[in-house]
Design a protein around this motif. Structure first.
Motif, mmCIF file in Angstrom:
data_model
loop_
_atom_site.group_PDB
_atom_site.id
_atom_site.type_symbol
_atom_site.label_atom_id
_atom_site.label_comp_id
_atom_site.label_asym_id
_atom_site.label_seq_id
_atom_site.Cartn_x
_atom_site.Cartn_y
_atom_site.Cartn_z
ATOM 1 N N ARG A 120 0.835 -1.216 0.000
ATOM 2 C CA ARG A 120 0.000 0.000 0.000
ATOM 3 C C ARG A 120 0.863 1.257 0.000
ATOM 4 N NH1 ARG A 120 -3.111 2.066 5.389
ATOM 5 N NH2 ARG A 120 -3.637 4.174 4.639
ATOM 6 N N TYR A 121 1.884 1.282 0.849
ATOM 7 C CA TYR A 121 2.701 2.489 0.951
ATOM 8 C C TYR A 121 3.607 2.679 -0.264
ATOM 9 C CZ TYR A 121 0.932 2.900 5.689
ATOM 10 O OH TYR A 121 0.103 3.040 6.769
ATOM 11 N N SER A 125 3.501 5.966 -2.622
ATOM 12 C CA SER A 125 4.711 6.716 -2.932
ATOM 13 C C SER A 125 4.776 7.086 -4.411
ATOM 14 C CB SER A 125 5.952 5.901 -2.547
ATOM 15 O OG SER A 125 6.006 5.719 -1.157
ATOM 16 N N THR A 126 4.279 6.213 -5.259
ATOM 17 C CA THR A 126 4.354 6.477 -6.701
ATOM 18 C C THR A 126 3.343 7.523 -7.156
ATOM 19 O OG1 THR A 126 2.808 4.676 -7.227
ATOM 20 C CG2 THR A 126 5.160 4.119 -7.141
ATOM 21 N N THR A 127 2.329 7.791 -6.320
ATOM 22 C CA THR A 127 1.298 8.779 -6.708
ATOM 23 C C THR A 127 1.302 10.001 -5.800
ATOM 24 O OG1 THR A 127 -0.349 7.626 -5.340
ATOM 25 C CG2 THR A 127 -0.177 6.968 -7.658
#
Length: 350
Positions: A120-121, A125-127
């Motif tokens: 999830r994290y 992080s990518t968005t």
């Protein structure tokens, strides 16, 4: 080539004498080319001549490459291709080495990754999404079940115990092991539910047929084992006729939102059985280093589920140093007339 008997395996003194008379070793064509120099050096240092023809020792996973050898060593832990086919008088050994520790690290990695919502994290992080809702929490149930209590299972148990888990092992015999808080025979732990295992093993892959949950724990067993309390379920089983399809739908329905990790063999649990357990919430997440058919086909529904993590059978990669160390220990034992610790019990297949 004759089929094996149900006995524990051949006597060792005859092999020790054969090695004295014919100290030869054959490296099977399936042996990793990068390992051949290390294995040839080991053979030379132990007075064994490497040959391309018939030899006393064959290092291979291929029954054809093992023809007419008195001792066959698998460079890997699995011996499912060798054990059912070798003659009764052949000593079969296998490699474990440092593999149990690496597999335990794998289990630790993914138990923590699932608990800490790593996927999830990483996605956040990518968005550039800052979402602190529903933060990770320690499990309410600090209990784990490990099915298979050999070297791999014991290493996993010790690692989970260091995280604060109470670890129950399930095995064929229920033989006590200090790595576990308790060890129970699988049949005793689940009772009549195992009567459905044979039917499950015979069934062709396909949609799971719902079965009534028939397991009933005796009073004594219930005091030390309740699958509904388990937070983690680890499968550390070899592939044998007895473990094929052993994890049945009825057995999994005894658990409640457990994290299932399979590092043994994919044949232990049918894909349809696992999908059913995920759909019903008995398994909240499945981490699979092994699957029923490898490599896993791109069309498999397992790839498209957020509650499934798949790795390509990498948890217990064998090192050439592991093979050399296991061969060294086995050769020392054989020359002393003792059964090697790595010898496969032919009646069990591991």
């Amino acid at each position: 080539m004759t089929s094996r008997s149900a006995g524990p395996g051949p006597a060792v003194p005859d092999l020790a004498d054969t090695l004295r008379r014919r100290p030869t070793v054959r490296l099977g064509a399936d042996v990793d080319p990068a390992w051949r120099a290390a294995l040839a050096e080991w053979a030379l240092s132990n007075g064994l001549e490497v040959t391309d023809g018939d030899a006393t020792l064959a290092i291979t996973t291929n029954p054809t490459q093992a023809a007419r050898a008195a001792w066959v060593h698998s460079p890997f832990a699995g011996v499912e291709h060798l054990a059912p086919t070798l003659p009764d008088d052949v000593v079969l050994t296998r490699t474990t080495g440092t593999m149990p520790g690496r597999i335990a690290e794998y289990v630790l990695t993914w138990v923590l990754a699932e608990r800490w919502q790593v996927a999830r994290y990483l996605a956040q992080s990518t968005t550039a999404a800052w979402d602190a809702s529903n933060p990770p929490a320690s499990p309410d149930r600090r209990e784990a079940v490990v099915v298979g209590t050999g070297a791999m299972g014991a290493a996993i148990a010790r690692t989970l115990a260091a995280l604060g888990y109470r670890v129950v092992g399930l095995s064929r015999t229920g033989r006590p092991d200090g790595a576990f808080d308790a060890v129970l025979p699988l049949a005793e732990a689940f009772g009549p539910a195992e009567s459905g295992a044979a039917e499950s093993r015979r069934a062709a892959p396909g949609p799971a047929t719902p079965e009534p949950l028939t397991h009933g724990l005796s009073t004594g067993v219930a005091q030390v084992f309740d699958p509904a309390r388990a937070d983690v379920l680890v499968l550390a089983l070899p592939h044998t006729p007895q473990t094929d399809g052993l994890i049945t739908p009825a057995l999994l329905r005894a658990f409640e939102r457990v994290h299932l990790v399979n590092i043994g063999r994919g044949s232990a649990v049918r894909t349809a059985t696992l999908l059913d357990a995920l759909d019903t919430g008995r398994v909240r997440h499945a981490t699979l280093d092994v699957v029923e058919r490898e490599p896993l086909e791109a069309s498999s529904p397992l790839w498209r589920r957020p509650d499934v993590t798949i790795t390509p059978h990498v948890s217990g990669l064998t090192l050439p140093s592991d093979v050399v160390a296991c061969l060294d220990a086995a050769l020392t034992a054989i020359r002393a007339g003792s059964r090697p610790a790595s010898a496969v019990a032919r009646d069990r297949g591991y």
